[in-house]
Design a protein around this motif. Structure first.
Motif, PDB file in Angstrom:
ATOM      1  N   ASN A  45       0.489  -0.977  -0.462  1.00 52.19           N
ATOM      2  CA  ASN A  45      -0.193  -0.170  -0.158  1.00 52.19           C
ATOM      3  C   ASN A  45       0.959   1.191  -0.186  1.00 52.19           C
ATOM      4  O   ASN A  45       0.883   1.948  -0.369  1.00 52.19           O
ATOM      5  N   LEU A  46       1.684   1.365   0.551  1.00 47.38           N
ATOM      6  CA  LEU A  46       2.841   2.333   0.637  1.00 47.38           C
ATOM      7  C   LEU A  46       3.161   2.568  -0.468  1.00 47.38           C
ATOM      8  O   LEU A  46       3.570   3.863  -1.642  1.00 47.38           O
ATOM      9  N   PHE A  47       3.895   1.361  -0.869  1.00 49.70           N
ATOM     10  CA  PHE A  47       4.131   1.492  -2.279  1.00 49.70           C
ATOM     11  C   PHE A  47       3.225   2.225  -3.345  1.00 49.70           C
ATOM     12  O   PHE A  47       3.862   3.007  -4.138  1.00 49.70           O
ATOM     13  N   GLU A  48       2.182   1.820  -3.681  1.00 46.10           N
ATOM     14  CA  GLU A  48       1.133   1.990  -4.590  1.00 46.10           C
ATOM     15  C   GLU A  48       1.031   3.750  -4.421  1.00 46.10           C
ATOM     16  O   GLU A  48       0.041   4.768  -5.447  1.00 46.10           O
ATOM     17  N   ASP A  74      -7.255   3.975  -3.555  1.00 46.89           N
ATOM     18  CA  ASP A  74      -7.976   2.463  -3.428  1.00 46.89           C
ATOM     19  C   ASP A  74      -6.661   2.163  -1.913  1.00 46.89           C
ATOM     20  O   ASP A  74      -7.696   1.038  -1.082  1.00 46.89           O
ATOM     21  N   HIS A  75      -6.104   2.526  -2.214  1.00 47.49           N
ATOM     22  CA  HIS A  75      -4.949   1.687  -1.004  1.00 47.49           C
ATOM     23  C   HIS A  75      -4.836   2.635  -0.204  1.00 47.49           C
ATOM     24  O   HIS A  75      -4.029   1.807   0.878  1.00 47.49           O
ATOM     25  N   THR A  76      -4.898   3.953   0.191  1.00 50.89           N
ATOM     26  CA  THR A  76      -5.277   4.815   1.048  1.00 50.89           C
ATOM     27  C   THR A  76      -6.288   3.870   1.697  1.00 50.89           C
ATOM     28  O   THR A  76      -6.183   3.999   3.447  1.00 50.89           O
ATOM     29  N   GLN A  77      -7.391   3.676   1.105  1.00 58.32           N
ATOM     30  CA  GLN A  77      -8.488   2.983   2.165  1.00 58.32           C
ATOM     31  C   GLN A  77      -8.459   1.456   3.221  1.00 58.32           C
ATOM     32  O   GLN A  77      -8.527   1.209   3.495  1.00 58.32           O
ATOM     33  N   LEU A  78      -7.193   1.071   1.454  1.00 60.17           N
ATOM     34  CA  LEU A  78      -7.336  -0.524   1.979  1.00 60.17           C
ATOM     35  C   LEU A  78      -6.255  -0.440   3.134  1.00 60.17           C
ATOM     36  O   LEU A  78      -6.429  -1.678   4.144  1.00 60.17           O
ATOM     37  N   ALA A 151      -8.224  -9.616   2.702  1.00 58.59           N
ATOM     38  CA  ALA A 151      -7.734 -10.831   2.252  1.00 58.59           C
ATOM     39  C   ALA A 151      -8.546 -10.632   0.697  1.00 58.59           C
ATOM     40  O   ALA A 151      -9.016 -10.321  -0.246  1.00 58.59           O
ATOM     41  N   GLN A 152     -10.165 -10.668   1.708  1.00 57.84           N
ATOM     42  CA  GLN A 152     -10.675 -11.216   0.320  1.00 57.84           C
ATOM     43  C   GLN A 152     -11.428 -10.008   0.009  1.00 57.84           C
ATOM     44  O   GLN A 152     -12.538  -9.539  -0.923  1.00 57.84           O
ATOM     45  N   THR A 153     -11.787  -9.114   0.912  1.00 53.05           N
ATOM     46  CA  THR A 153     -11.589  -7.380   0.672  1.00 53.05           C
ATOM     47  C   THR A 153     -11.018  -6.961  -0.591  1.00 53.05           C
ATOM     48  O   THR A 153     -11.145  -5.975  -1.544  1.00 53.05           O
ATOM     49  N   ALA A 154      -9.273  -7.100  -0.433  1.00 56.79           N
ATOM     50  CA  ALA A 154      -8.473  -6.761  -1.102  1.00 56.79           C
ATOM     51  C   ALA A 154      -8.244  -7.082  -2.965  1.00 56.79           C
ATOM     52  O   ALA A 154      -8.228  -6.796  -3.457  1.00 56.79           O
ATOM     53  N   LEU A 155      -9.022  -8.622  -2.637  1.00 59.23           N
ATOM     54  CA  LEU A 155      -8.784  -9.385  -4.079  1.00 59.23           C
ATOM     55  C   LEU A 155      -9.640  -8.072  -5.247  1.00 59.23           C
ATOM     56  O   LEU A 155      -8.514  -8.305  -6.070  1.00 59.23           O
ATOM     57  N   PRO A 156     -10.747  -7.934  -4.424  1.00 61.40           N
ATOM     58  CA  PRO A 156     -11.318  -7.771  -6.181  1.00 61.40           C
ATOM     59  C   PRO A 156     -10.913  -6.589  -6.367  1.00 61.40           C
ATOM     60  O   PRO A 156     -11.462  -6.226  -7.384  1.00 61.40           O
ATOM     61  N   VAL A 157      -9.798  -5.656  -5.900  1.00 56.30           N
ATOM     62  CA  VAL A 157      -9.889  -4.105  -6.091  1.00 56.30           C
ATOM     63  C   VAL A 157      -8.375  -4.561  -6.389  1.00 56.30           C
ATOM     64  O   VAL A 157      -8.174  -3.791  -7.592  1.00 56.30           O
ATOM     65  N   LEU A 158      -7.382  -5.927  -5.888  1.00 53.92           N
ATOM     66  CA  LEU A 158      -5.887  -5.927  -6.842  1.00 53.92           C
ATOM     67  C   LEU A 158      -6.344  -6.114  -8.395  1.00 53.92           C
ATOM     68  O   LEU A 158      -5.622  -6.265  -9.048  1.00 53.92           O
TER      69      LEU A 158
END
Length: 230
Positions: A45-48, A74-78, A151-158
């Protein structure tokens, strides 16, 4: 005498009550799989967020700028969820991206124009493939429910990010990770010698642990070093 006996009984009850509580706290400690995933997805997330800001500042292609803005949001929220989960589980998070991720950031800082766009898309493709694999690994192998849900929340975002990157890569002529036997992208086929965001699997823990087999995007399986952020 009766008072002394009563005090002794109360003391015994306190000791008995503390022992199960301590045992329960010890049992609540997340596994190394869960811990490594939290730490590495935080670094992702920091990288993105950093590279997304660079895309907005330095991108020549408008879609690169737009994707950079999306990734920051998206990555700030995640990462807010990552930090909350880590705090609840007493997991200490790194203060910055991995060394390999920082090397990519440095390279992007030195790039400009169309070269920046290609470098950025190439790095993002590699990083997202690895992050998707690691997230799938956490879903299948994690033991702490709150981390699995993350992880389940992150997967569709990624996955949505990756799909957008593939379309942009095709427009810019950037090589897309080669397809595996299942027809889904697998890491290692980006056609670039630059280190992928997330590292080589040797310098820092990757989301999903250090195993060499991890699911590819779409559910396939490929052998590759485990990743190190979105």
């Amino acid at each position: 005498m009766l008072g002394i006996k009563r005090l002794g009984l109360l003391a015994a009850l306190v000791v008995v009550g503390v022992a199960p509580a301590a045992a329960a706290q010890a049992a609540a400690q997340p596994s190394s799989q869960d811990t490594q995933y939290l730490q590495a997805i935080h670094q992702t997330n920091l990288f993105e967020i950093t590279t997304g800001e660079l895309a907005q500042q330095k991108g020549q292609n408008q879609q690169v700028k737009d994707l950079g803005k999306m990734f920051v949001t998206d990555h700030t929220q995640l990462d807010q969820t990552v930090q909350q989960t880590a705090q609840q589980l007493n997991v200490q998070l790194p203060n910055g991206p991995t060394q390999d991720q920082q090397a990519v950031i440095d390279r992007l800082n030195n790039a400009s124009g169309a070269n920046f766009d290609r470098e950025w898309v190439t790095a993002q493709l590699a990083g997202h493939v690895q992050s998707i694999q690691a997230t799938q690994t956490e879903i299948s192998q994690g033991s702490e429910q709150s981390v699995i849900q993350l992880a389940q929340t992150a997967l569709p975002v990624l996955q949505a990010h990756y799909d957008e990157l593939v379309q942009l890569a095709q427009q810019l002529g950037v090589p897309v990770p080669q397809a595996s036997a299942s027809g889904t992208p697998s890491p290692g086929g980006t056609g670039t010698e630059s280190p992928a965001p997330g590292g080589t699997g040797t310098e820092s823990p990757a989301p999903g642990g250090t195993g060499t087999e991890s699911p590819a995007p779409g559910g396939g399986t490929t052998e590759s070093p485990a990743p190190g952020q979105s």
